[in-house]
Design a protein around this motif. Structure first.
Motif, short mmCIF file in Angstrom:
data_model
loop_
_atom_site.label_atom_id
_atom_site.label_comp_id
_atom_site.label_asym_id
_atom_site.label_seq_id
_atom_site.Cartn_x
_atom_site.Cartn_y
_atom_site.Cartn_z
N HIS A 96 0.83 -1.21 0.00
CA HIS A 96 0.00 0.00 0.00
C HIS A 96 0.86 1.25 0.00
O HIS A 96 0.53 2.25 -0.66
N ARG A 97 1.98 1.22 0.70
CA ARG A 97 2.88 2.37 0.70
C ARG A 97 3.49 2.56 -0.70
O ARG A 97 3.65 3.69 -1.16
N HIS A 98 3.80 1.46 -1.37
CA HIS A 98 4.26 1.57 -2.76
C HIS A 98 3.20 2.23 -3.64
O HIS A 98 3.51 3.08 -4.48
N MET A 99 1.94 1.85 -3.46
CA MET A 99 0.85 2.42 -4.24
C MET A 99 0.72 3.92 -3.98
O MET A 99 0.52 4.71 -4.91
N ARG A 100 0.83 4.32 -2.73
CA ARG A 100 0.72 5.73 -2.38
C ARG A 100 1.85 6.55 -3.02
O ARG A 100 1.60 7.61 -3.61
N VAL A 101 3.07 6.03 -2.89
CA VAL A 101 4.22 6.75 -3.45
C VAL A 101 4.14 6.80 -4.97
O VAL A 101 4.41 7.83 -5.59
N HIS A 102 3.75 5.67 -5.59
CA HIS A 102 3.70 5.62 -7.06
C HIS A 102 2.70 6.63 -7.61
O HIS A 102 2.99 7.36 -8.56
N THR A 103 1.52 6.71 -7.01
CA THR A 103 0.54 7.67 -7.47
C THR A 103 1.02 9.10 -7.24
O THR A 103 0.79 9.99 -8.07
N CYS A 104 1.73 9.32 -6.14
CA CYS A 104 2.31 10.64 -5.88
C CYS A 104 3.29 11.04 -6.98
O CYS A 104 3.34 12.20 -7.40
N LEU A 105 4.06 10.08 -7.48
CA LEU A 105 5.01 10.38 -8.55
C LEU A 105 4.30 10.80 -9.83
O LEU A 105 4.80 11.64 -10.58
N HIS A 106 3.12 10.21 -10.09
CA HIS A 106 2.34 10.66 -11.24
C HIS A 106 1.94 12.11 -11.06
O HIS A 106 1.98 12.91 -12.01
N LEU A 107 1.54 12.49 -9.85
CA LEU A 107 1.19 13.88 -9.59
C LEU A 107 2.41 14.79 -9.72
O LEU A 107 2.29 15.93 -10.20
N LEU A 108 3.56 14.29 -9.32
CA LEU A 108 4.79 15.08 -9.45
C LEU A 108 5.06 15.41 -10.92
O LEU A 108 5.50 16.51 -11.26
N SER A 109 4.75 14.45 -11.81
CA SER A 109 4.95 14.68 -13.24
C SER A 109 3.93 15.66 -13.81
O SER A 109 4.10 16.16 -14.92
N VAL A 110 2.85 15.89 -13.06
CA VAL A 110 1.87 16.91 -13.44
C VAL A 110 2.37 18.29 -13.01
O VAL A 110 2.31 19.27 -13.76
N VAL A 111 2.88 18.37 -11.80
CA VAL A 111 3.34 19.64 -11.24
C VAL A 111 4.56 20.16 -12.00
O VAL A 111 4.67 21.36 -12.28
#
Length: 236
Positions: A96-111
């Motif tokens: 679950h922590r991997h899932m949270r971090v991975h989705t955060c990285l997608h948001l980072l690529s938006v920012v």
């Protein structure tokens, strides 16, 4: 057949059978365990038999030759016979922590609106490397603020399927410069963050951005004249 971790990344327990167990590891008829790939680590788990034997899955990899998903167990673990019924229990906290971090990285690529040249993640943090346009400067506080804004908006995250041919017509969706999706395939998996992002990805993700929780930008490093590494971490 689509793997169970793609159909439902929140499933934590599976009754299945052994296909083979050799010096490589254990191959099951079906699995919940995500194999190392796309910067996301392989899952850990336990395998239990009906007679009480428990094997620890220390890592999960995909065999490049056969495409089988191999569960790595101790070399001296008792060999399980083909057809043996087993219960697979995922190390859910880690996944679950991997899932949270991975989705955060997608948001980072938006920012950060720049090409991505690499990335990786752990249970605590993740990083993306960006090929920045000339003159672009990264503001750590602004990146952190925008990330947490997108997270707090609790946007839906879902899988969308497309074809290689369709993706060729939308090259702007491919953000990773170092790896190109297999455009020859009839189906390619995309991850959509409602209203802000759509990109090819084979990893596992949370269902809504709010599930990520607060994050911090730990550091921004130079990795070349134009290449900047941005490291983000879960705040809790």
């Amino acid at each position: 057949m689509q793997e169970a971790f793609y159909r439902d990344p929140y499933q934590t327990r599976l009754e299945t059978r052994v296909r083979r167990h050799d010096e490589q590891g254990v191959v099951l008829e079906e699995t919940l365990c995500y194999p190392l790939g796309g910067g996301q680590p392989g899952d850990c788990a336990t395998l239990s038999t009906t007679d009480g034997m428990v094997l620890t899955v220390q890592d999960t990899r995909r065999d490049k030759a056969t495409r089988d998903i191999v569960h790595l167990v101790a070399a001296d673990a008792p060999r399980l016979a083909e057809g043996t019924p087993v219960t697979l229990e995922l190390d859910w906290s880690r996944r679950h922590r991997h899932m949270r971090v991975h989705t955060c990285l997608h948001l980072l690529s938006v920012v950060i609106k720049a090409g991505v040249t690499g990335g990786n993640l752990t249970t605590e943090s993740g990083r993306l490397d960006f090929d920045l346009p000339e003159g672009m400067v990264l503001d750590r506080d602004e990146i952190e603020r925008e990330l947490n804004r997108l997270i707090a908006e609790d946007r839906a995250v879902k899988v969308v399927m497309t074809s290689g041919e369709a993706l060729k017509a939308q090259p702007e969706l491919i953000k990773t410069m170092s790896v190109t999706p297999p455009l020859e395939l009839p189906e390619i998996r995309l991850i959509e963050v409602d209203g802000v992002d759509l990109q090819p990805c084979g990893g596992t993700h949370v269902a809504r951005t709010g599930e990520i929780g607060p994050v911090v930008v730990k550091k921004i490093e130079s990795k070349g004249a134009r290449n900047k590494r941005v490291v983000v971490a879960l705040a809790e």
